[in-house]
Design an enzyme around this catalytic site. Sequence first.
Site, mmCIF file in Angstrom:
data_model
loop_
_atom_site.group_PDB
_atom_site.id
_atom_site.type_symbol
_atom_site.label_atom_id
_atom_site.label_comp_id
_atom_site.label_asym_id
_atom_site.label_seq_id
_atom_site.Cartn_x
_atom_site.Cartn_y
_atom_site.Cartn_z
ATOM 1 C CG ASN A 207 -0.236 -0.051 2.506
ATOM 2 O OD1 ASN A 207 0.460 0.890 2.854
ATOM 3 N ND2 ASN A 207 -0.369 -1.161 3.246
ATOM 4 C CE LYS A 286 9.761 -12.551 -12.868
ATOM 5 N NZ LYS A 286 10.724 -11.980 -13.793
#
Length: 403
Positions: A207, A286
Amino acid sequence: MLNKNILIGVTGGIAAYKVVEVASRLKKLGANVRVMMTRHAAEFVAPRTFQEITGNAVSVEMFGDAANFHVAHIALADFADAILIAPATANFLGKAAHGIADDLLTTTILASDKPLIVAPAMNTKMFAHPATQDNLRILRARGVKILEPATGELACGTSGKGRLPEPVEICAAVEKIFAAGTLTGKRVLVTAGGTVEAIDPVRYIGNRSSGRMGFAIAQAALNAGADVVLISGKSDLAPPKNLTFVKVESATQMREAVLKHFDSVDAVIMSAAVADYRVKNPAAQKIKKSADTLTLELVKNPDILRELGGLKTSQVLVGFAAETQNILEYAGKKLVEKNLDFIVANDVTAAGAGFGVATNIASIIWRGGNVENFPMMSKDDLAVKIVERVAELLGGRKFFPSN
Ligand code: PMT
């Protein structure tokens, strides 16, 4: 500092020369300053230098050179209203942590029950060594005030953490011992920054919190005399000095860190932006780009503040509410659900408020429904207002907002 008796212990490090200025400044502030040195320290700075600066005899040897003292270590310990050890070597920290008293300086601190301030200075690797860190932990737990070394060029030719703080900072720490702030003797836990939730080893859900609000609160609590634990998620800011700093990533880690300290604090101020959800199964490797869409399954994170609301005994609990609409209504609900003393509501979409910026526009909602509305102000000023209110609650006085 007027007429305060300050005993400075100088141990054997190159930074000993800076302590001459510390002694001089403390004297100018009105303190009576005495200096004791280890034999190694006397190799770096002549005792006579401190004698001339302080106007008092300097003690080095356990026996023989303390002309005015009957039993030197006891007399010096009795003289002191506070003892400052600067620079403090790794050797000194080890001895002090384990109660070893094999010279005048270490014997004197063992004979004293007065506030002890320690300013470590040494090579970076020596400072980071687990033995040194363990010794610092022991001393901290015993109530010793440890001044964080500064980072920069070191006399040994390397660069890193280990420099003695500037004399003016050391003197400020000594002064603070005698300046009773509104939170002196209190322990305050502050959370800051944003938590991050891993998607895979490369990506995360995060955030926009910068940590500014929380770091400002930690500094304001420090200024008010509190012992501060700052638990921070992601933030690029340097934390304030002279507090316990815990760096975390995820909401789960923040919860663990907060719970670890909760029993030992008088107040918690949760300004961190904690992720409400995390990825159910973060990928071990990944994630490769293949399909046109990618679906992540999220599960709810623990609500740390709500849990504290259930656990709280005497602690003051303060929350923040980051809202984008129905600010007071939503924040008011959080205040009740999380069992808080007050909540700081901010509209994070308003210009000059919320994430990243240096200012905020906030309302404080109290239990019982009273609301204080503040105009736009710096996060530093808002932090002071929040800390003042926490101090009033901890002082047992009820705060009656004016509106
Ligand atoms: O860091 P800055 O860039 O300076 O920005 C400051 C800020 C906008 C982050 C700050 O002012 C702020 O509003 N912090 C609270 C952010 C937040 O998570 O708000 P919330 O309404 O989602 O949560 C309410 C309260 O519960 C907060 O105190 C939060 O820390 C806490 N919480 C939330 C979720 C969760 N899982 N656990 C929690 O403890």
